[in-house]
Design a protein around this motif. Sequence first.
Motif, PDB file in Angstrom:
ATOM      1  N   GLY A  41      73.442  47.771  35.494  1.00 26.96           N
ATOM      2  CA  GLY A  41      74.427  48.827  35.729  1.00 26.96           C
ATOM      3  C   GLY A  41      74.746  49.582  34.444  1.00 26.96           C
ATOM      4  N   GLU A  42      76.030  49.922  34.288  1.00 27.06           N
ATOM      5  CA  GLU A  42      76.504  50.647  33.105  1.00 27.06           C
ATOM      6  C   GLU A  42      76.142  49.913  31.808  1.00 27.06           C
ATOM      7  OE1 GLU A  42      78.812  53.490  32.397  1.00 27.06           O
ATOM      8  OE2 GLU A  42      77.642  54.012  34.173  1.00 27.06           O
ATOM      9  N   ALA A  43      76.136  48.580  31.874  1.00 27.92           N
ATOM     10  CA  ALA A  43      75.936  47.769  30.672  1.00 27.92           C
ATOM     11  C   ALA A  43      74.591  48.044  30.015  1.00 27.92           C
ATOM     12  CB  ALA A  43      76.071  46.282  31.008  1.00 27.92           C
ATOM     13  N   SER A  44      73.576  48.456  30.813  1.00 35.81           N
ATOM     14  CA  SER A  44      72.261  48.683  30.209  1.00 35.81           C
ATOM     15  C   SER A  44      71.922  50.170  30.071  1.00 35.81           C
ATOM     16  CB  SER A  44      71.170  47.911  30.955  1.00 35.81           C
ATOM     17  OG  SER A  44      71.037  48.339  32.286  1.00 35.81           O
ATOM     18  N   LYS A  45      72.963  51.008  29.953  1.00 38.41           N
ATOM     19  CA  LYS A  45      72.711  52.430  29.657  1.00 38.41           C
ATOM     20  C   LYS A  45      72.190  52.580  28.231  1.00 38.41           C
ATOM     21  CE  LYS A  45      75.230  55.911  31.289  1.00 38.41           C
ATOM     22  NZ  LYS A  45      76.437  56.689  31.646  1.00 38.41           N
ATOM     23  N   LYS A  46      72.503  51.560  27.435  1.00 33.51           N
ATOM     24  CA  LYS A  46      71.972  51.500  26.079  1.00 33.51           C
ATOM     25  C   LYS A  46      71.380  50.099  25.918  1.00 33.51           C
ATOM     26  CE  LYS A  46      74.533  53.727  22.693  1.00 33.51           C
ATOM     27  NZ  LYS A  46      75.631  53.627  21.699  1.00 33.51           N
ATOM     28  N   ALA A  78      68.826  50.955  35.691  1.00 40.19           N
ATOM     29  CA  ALA A  78      70.186  50.394  35.632  1.00 40.19           C
ATOM     30  C   ALA A  78      70.201  48.931  36.050  1.00 40.19           C
ATOM     31  CB  ALA A  78      71.143  51.215  36.502  1.00 40.19           C
ATOM     32  N   SER A 114      68.930  54.779  24.042  1.00 40.09           N
ATOM     33  CA  SER A 114      69.546  55.217  25.297  1.00 40.09           C
ATOM     34  C   SER A 114      68.407  55.656  26.230  1.00 40.09           C
ATOM     35  CB  SER A 114      70.482  56.398  25.032  1.00 40.09           C
ATOM     36  OG  SER A 114      69.716  57.483  24.559  1.00 40.09           O
ATOM     37  N   ASP A 118      73.575  46.689  26.206  1.00 37.43           N
ATOM     38  CA  ASP A 118      74.665  46.935  25.263  1.00 37.43           C
ATOM     39  C   ASP A 118      75.993  46.338  25.729  1.00 37.43           C
ATOM     40  OD1 ASP A 118      76.067  48.246  23.082  1.00 37.43           O
ATOM     41  OD2 ASP A 118      76.816  49.643  24.600  1.00 37.43           O
ATOM     42  N   GLY A 119      76.294  46.491  27.013  1.00 41.17           N
ATOM     43  CA  GLY A 119      77.631  46.111  27.505  1.00 41.17           C
ATOM     44  C   GLY A 119      77.688  44.715  28.096  1.00 41.17           C
ATOM     45  N   ARG A 130      88.495  45.357  28.743  1.00 37.91           N
ATOM     46  CA  ARG A 130      89.145  46.409  29.536  1.00 37.91           C
ATOM     47  C   ARG A 130      90.497  46.844  28.974  1.00 37.91           C
ATOM     48  NH1 ARG A 130      87.811  45.938  35.688  1.00 37.91           N
ATOM     49  NH2 ARG A 130      85.888  44.746  35.629  1.00 37.91           N
ATOM     50  N   SER A 154      80.232  45.555  23.165  1.00 41.44           N
ATOM     51  CA  SER A 154      79.112  46.451  22.891  1.00 41.44           C
ATOM     52  C   SER A 154      78.231  45.833  21.805  1.00 41.44           C
ATOM     53  CB  SER A 154      79.598  47.828  22.425  1.00 41.44           C
ATOM     54  OG  SER A 154      78.519  48.553  21.863  1.00 41.44           O
TER      55      SER A 154
END
Length: 424
Positions: free
Chosen positions: A182-187, A179, A128, A151-152, A76, A106
């Motif tokens: 969440g955001e971490a698996s957008k890729k 998801a 993606s 990815d995240g 962060r 990442s």
Amino acid sequence: MNVLVLGSGGREHAISWKIVQSPKINQLFIAPGNAGTASLGTNVALSVNDFDKIGHFILENDIDMLVVGPEDPLVRGIYDHFKKDGRFQHLAVIGPSSQAAMLEGSKDFAKSFMKKNNIPTAAYQSFSAAQIEEGIRFLEQQKPPYVLKADGLAAGKGVLICQSLEEAITELRAMLEGAKFGEASKKVVIEEFLEGVELSVFVLTDGKSYLILPEAKDYKRIGEGDTGLNTGGMGSISPVPFADKSFMKKVEDRIIKPTIKGLNEESISYQGFIFFGLINIQGEPFVIEYNARMGDPEAESVIPRIKTDLLDLFDGVAKGTLNKKSIAIDKRFTAAIFLVSGGYPEDYEKGKQISGLDKVNHSIVFHAGTTRGAQDKIYTNGGRVIAITSYGNTMKEALDLSYANAALVEFDKKYYRNDLGFDL
Ligand code: AMP
Ligand code: GLY
């Protein structure tokens, strides 16, 4: 020096235990800390991600050095937060910039960094949500088992190993479309499955020079014989017998040096620990993952083997003078065994009184999920509760001593693995 350590695990207790042995330490603060760190310095009720409040505390208490334990504040941008603010010009931050912490934050960044720098790792491709059909076609061309990675950051849960193609496709959809993380698996990174024995290698770097710390083996699964669910880690052993001189030379030449060089070529500044999660495939090291911090529970076996003043090494990291420092390593083995709450890594209860800590003899007790209550009584406050670390001239000696002491510490539903080292 006045030092603030961020975090509350066994890793932060081990780092603090080492820091207070330094003649350079004046005051030590730990935020938020645990019952163990409270006996070494002052615990401060601050969240590791509340950079503004941490900043106020640093200014009010003349903190000279901030040591960041966990990955979350690093990814962060805690380093960048303080470096861009003139009021913190003199603050040393041990931990990389957010850009450098992308090595952990990442998986896609880490994989492309390795590819660019010819660092041995599993073959891969990233997808993606818009590329889901390509992802499925890619999976169809692979052999099982299938490795899917969010990815995240996903609190250590973002890696899935699927035995069937059907399961892999379902999980890929859940990650990209549902998801799942969440955001971490957008890729999602899909990579080749590697088979071998894992180990963890660490360096401390100022961005130009580096010192290699003792390596360790971490036991991630809850069950004996490496079975059952993944945990944060059930214990660790250092050194790792198969990581002999010739293996470690390959690690240094093929992995550590190209990593430092690659960071420099991209003008990415890095001051802190780099954790190389490696796998040994018939004597050849491959990178499974990077982390931008020390490992936990590796810190609980690695740090006790460092004979050099860690605070002085940190000073070298911050000032860019690590090339003038060296590191001395204790030749003995260390074994750290985690006592965990029954039910962990799934549901477990907290608030159980811990007894028998005073009976522990010739071992070091590192606290993780513990808290201090009335009359200095100590209670469980997490899944991983206490790590017991011992030295030994052999691995067995270190393990035997840790196990003897592990039996003396009691709390309701205590559990630990009895087979650490079985594969070494
Ligand atoms: P990571 O979060 O990247 O450390 O992955 C978690 C665990 O998944 C690792 O410690 C390995 O045990 C396993 N793993 C990750 N990538 C691979 C791979 N390519 N082949 C086999 N196992 C893997
Ligand atoms: N022991 C693995 C980790 O710290 O991520």
